[in-house]
Design an enzyme around this catalytic site. Structure first.
Site, PDB file in Angstrom:
ATOM      1  N   LYS A 101       1.410   4.810   0.230  1.00  0.00           N
ATOM      2  CA  LYS A 101       1.749   4.216  -1.081  1.00  0.00           C
ATOM      3  C   LYS A 101       1.433   2.723  -1.142  1.00  0.00           C
ATOM      4  O   LYS A 101       2.328   1.876  -1.288  1.00  0.00           O
ATOM      5  CB  LYS A 101       3.227   4.440  -1.403  1.00  0.00           C
ATOM      6  CG  LYS A 101       3.659   5.896  -1.395  1.00  0.00           C
ATOM      7  CD  LYS A 101       5.114   6.040  -1.834  1.00  0.00           C
ATOM      8  CE  LYS A 101       5.593   7.476  -1.804  1.00  0.00           C
ATOM      9  NZ  LYS A 101       5.779   8.031  -0.471  1.00  0.00           N
ATOM     10  N   ARG A 145      11.190  19.999   4.609  1.00  0.00           N
ATOM     11  CA  ARG A 145      12.252  20.735   5.307  1.00  0.00           C
ATOM     12  C   ARG A 145      12.343  22.240   5.045  1.00  0.00           C
ATOM     13  O   ARG A 145      12.655  22.981   5.984  1.00  0.00           O
ATOM     14  CB  ARG A 145      13.591  20.040   5.033  1.00  0.00           C
ATOM     15  CG  ARG A 145      13.671  18.711   5.740  1.00  0.00           C
ATOM     16  CD  ARG A 145      14.719  17.806   5.158  1.00  0.00           C
ATOM     17  NE  ARG A 145      14.349  17.348   3.820  1.00  0.00           N
ATOM     18  CZ  ARG A 145      15.114  16.578   3.061  1.00  0.00           C
ATOM     19  NH1 ARG A 145      16.288  16.183   3.513  1.00  0.00           N
ATOM     20  NH2 ARG A 145      14.698  16.186   1.869  1.00  0.00           N
ATOM     21  N   ASP A 204       0.108   9.168   3.297  1.00  0.00           N
ATOM     22  CA  ASP A 204       1.052   8.823   2.218  1.00  0.00           C
ATOM     23  C   ASP A 204       1.703   7.477   2.535  1.00  0.00           C
ATOM     24  O   ASP A 204       2.858   7.411   2.945  1.00  0.00           O
ATOM     25  CB  ASP A 204       2.097   9.948   2.118  1.00  0.00           C
ATOM     26  CG  ASP A 204       3.184   9.679   1.089  1.00  0.00           C
ATOM     27  OD1 ASP A 204       2.932   8.908   0.143  1.00  0.00           O
ATOM     28  OD2 ASP A 204       4.280  10.247   1.230  1.00  0.00           O
ATOM     29  N   THR A 254      10.705   9.312  -7.683  1.00  0.00           N
ATOM     30  CA  THR A 254      11.712  10.228  -8.239  1.00  0.00           C
ATOM     31  C   THR A 254      13.127   9.799  -7.848  1.00  0.00           C
ATOM     32  O   THR A 254      14.097  10.292  -8.402  1.00  0.00           O
ATOM     33  CB  THR A 254      11.448  11.681  -7.779  1.00  0.00           C
ATOM     34  OG1 THR A 254      11.179  11.667  -6.387  1.00  0.00           O
ATOM     35  CG2 THR A 254      10.285  12.285  -8.511  1.00  0.00           C
ATOM     36  N   ASP A 268      -0.214  -3.850  -3.500  1.00  0.00           N
ATOM     37  CA  ASP A 268      -0.430  -5.252  -3.136  1.00  0.00           C
ATOM     38  C   ASP A 268      -1.459  -5.808  -4.121  1.00  0.00           C
ATOM     39  O   ASP A 268      -1.808  -5.137  -5.099  1.00  0.00           O
ATOM     40  CB  ASP A 268      -0.928  -5.326  -1.676  1.00  0.00           C
ATOM     41  CG  ASP A 268      -0.521  -6.629  -0.978  1.00  0.00           C
ATOM     42  OD1 ASP A 268      -0.726  -7.701  -1.600  1.00  0.00           O
ATOM     43  OD2 ASP A 268      -0.015  -6.591   0.148  1.00  0.00           O
ATOM     44  N   ILE A 269      -1.983  -7.002  -3.861  1.00  0.00           N
ATOM     45  CA  ILE A 269      -3.001  -7.527  -4.768  1.00  0.00           C
ATOM     46  C   ILE A 269      -4.262  -6.661  -4.650  1.00  0.00           C
ATOM     47  O   ILE A 269      -4.482  -6.018  -3.616  1.00  0.00           O
ATOM     48  CB  ILE A 269      -3.314  -9.018  -4.461  1.00  0.00           C
ATOM     49  CG1 ILE A 269      -3.798  -9.181  -3.022  1.00  0.00           C
ATOM     50  CG2 ILE A 269      -2.114  -9.891  -4.749  1.00  0.00           C
ATOM     51  CD1 ILE A 269      -4.325 -10.581  -2.709  1.00  0.00           C
ATOM     52  N   PRO A 270      -5.073  -6.613  -5.718  1.00  0.00           N
ATOM     53  CA  PRO A 270      -6.226  -5.702  -5.724  1.00  0.00           C
ATOM     54  C   PRO A 270      -7.119  -5.832  -4.493  1.00  0.00           C
ATOM     55  O   PRO A 270      -7.531  -4.825  -3.898  1.00  0.00           O
ATOM     56  CB  PRO A 270      -6.969  -6.089  -7.009  1.00  0.00           C
ATOM     57  CG  PRO A 270      -5.890  -6.585  -7.919  1.00  0.00           C
ATOM     58  CD  PRO A 270      -4.906  -7.299  -7.026  1.00  0.00           C
ATOM     59  N   LYS A 273       0.921  15.940   5.608  1.00  0.00           N
ATOM     60  CA  LYS A 273       1.179  14.614   5.023  1.00  0.00           C
ATOM     61  C   LYS A 273       1.812  13.726   6.088  1.00  0.00           C
ATOM     62  O   LYS A 273       2.840  14.065   6.667  1.00  0.00           O
ATOM     63  CB  LYS A 273       2.124  14.726   3.826  1.00  0.00           C
ATOM     64  CG  LYS A 273       2.438  13.374   3.194  1.00  0.00           C
ATOM     65  CD  LYS A 273       3.264  13.521   1.925  1.00  0.00           C
ATOM     66  CE  LYS A 273       4.737  13.580   2.162  1.00  0.00           C
ATOM     67  NZ  LYS A 273       5.352  12.298   2.570  1.00  0.00           N
TER      68      LYS A 273
HETATM   69  O1  C5P Z   1      11.763  17.804   3.105  1.00  0.00           O
HETATM   70  P1  C5P Z   1      11.235  17.624   1.709  1.00  0.00           P
HETATM   71  O2  C5P Z   1      10.548  18.863   1.176  1.00  0.00           O
HETATM   72  O3  C5P Z   1      12.286  17.093   0.767  1.00  0.00           O
HETATM   73  O4  C5P Z   1      10.103  16.514   1.887  1.00  0.00           O
HETATM   74  C1  C5P Z   1       9.400  16.002   0.803  1.00  0.00           C
HETATM   75  C2  C5P Z   1       8.435  14.968   1.239  1.00  0.00           C
HETATM   76  O5  C5P Z   1       7.857  14.405   0.080  1.00  0.00           O
HETATM   77  C3  C5P Z   1       9.051  13.813   2.026  1.00  0.00           C
HETATM   78  O6  C5P Z   1       8.049  13.340   2.933  1.00  0.00           O
HETATM   79  C4  C5P Z   1       9.348  12.792   0.961  1.00  0.00           C
HETATM   80  O7  C5P Z   1       9.331  11.472   1.458  1.00  0.00           O
HETATM   81  C5  C5P Z   1       8.171  13.008   0.005  1.00  0.00           C
HETATM   82  N1  C5P Z   1       8.409  12.605  -1.374  1.00  0.00           N
HETATM   83  C6  C5P Z   1       9.460  13.048  -2.145  1.00  0.00           C
HETATM   84  N2  C5P Z   1       9.609  12.628  -3.439  1.00  0.00           N
HETATM   85  C7  C5P Z   1       8.754  11.774  -3.943  1.00  0.00           C
HETATM   86  C8  C5P Z   1       7.669  11.312  -3.198  1.00  0.00           C
HETATM   87  C9  C5P Z   1       7.524  11.760  -1.891  1.00  0.00           C
HETATM   88  O8  C5P Z   1      10.258  13.855  -1.687  1.00  0.00           O
HETATM   89  N3  C5P Z   1       8.879  11.406  -5.196  1.00  0.00           N
END
Ligand code: C5P
Length: 232
Positions: A62, A210, A60, A119, A65-67, A33
């Protein structure tokens, strides 16, 4: 070899570090990703470099913006041969439909997923921007919008995967970050789920950063997660 369910988050800010990290992994065992940080630092060239190492890429960024703008950027992303792109469901059905249409017209067609509600947002955060509905109901509604707009799936918390799977059926892809192997460090993630529980809840792909990239032996850490999932 089944399609790998694990997507490793390459959360670094330069190409040499990205290559060093990617080379620790077997492309048969994971996808990568690429998020805003690395993409902003290195541009589209980083995609090609990692694709040449054999990896499929989840871009990733995300889009929101406008369609018309989102449709055009999705077409560009598709032309770069990525495996998955995403948009914000908050951009609305017309925006997601435009993204779907643009990708469907492309020669290479990446999977299109939508982020429901970040989240990092609490119920209070939503209220502060004028979204007064219950957070969980909003997630379900945004997921339903994404499906009706023709998205292939959503990015969501694994904690919501079970309910979403029931509501959205088996054909809708659920991509879940916030994954932590049992007993591991949770870092700054608060609502974490183990790989096994995420898969059992209906997640199709696990985004993991991580716990794998920060391990003493990242390749071993990835293999351990594969082993645990296989037993699920
Ligand atoms: O290191 P870790 O496992 O926390 O990384 C999770 C990855 O997923 C990061 O790149 C983070 O930006 C992404 N992410 C997230 N929660 C979300 C959406 C994306 O942790 N809701």
């Amino acid at each position: 070899m089944p399609s790998p369910k694990i997507i490793i988050a390459i959360d670094v800010n330069n190409q040499p570090d990205a290559i060093r990290l990617a080379e620790k992994f077997d492309p048969k065992l994971c996808r990568l990703k690429i998020g805003l940080e690395l993409y902003t630092a290195e541009g589209p060239a980083i995609l090609e470099v990692l694709q040449k190492l054999g990896f499929e890429i989840f871009l990733d960024l995300k889009f929101h913006d406008i369609p018309n703008t989102v449709a055009r950027v999705c077409a560009v992303a598709a032309s770069m041969g990525v495996w998955m792109v995403n948009v914000h469901a908050l951009g609305g059905r017309a925006m997601m439909s435009a993204a779907r249409e643009a990708i469907s017209k492309s020669n290479h067609q990446p999977l299109l997923t939508a982020v429901t509600i970040l989240t990092s947002h609490s119920q209070e955060d939503l209220a502060a921007v004028g979204i007064t509905g219950n957070l969980e109901e909003c997630v379900l509604q945004y997921a339903e919008n994404a499906r009706q707009a023709g998205c292939d799936g959503i990015v969501c918390s694994a904690l919501e995967a079970g309910k979403l799977r029931k509501k959205l059926g088996d054909d809708f892809i659920l991509v879940t970050p916030g994954i932590r192997p049992e007993g591991g460090n949770t870092n700054d993630q608060k609502r974490v789920v183990s790989p096994v529980v995420a898969i059992e809840s209906g997640a199709n792909y696990l985004v993991i950063g991580r716990p794998v990239t920060g391990a003493d032996d990242p390749a071993r850490a990835l293999l351990n997660i594969h082993e645990s999932i296989k037993k699920a």
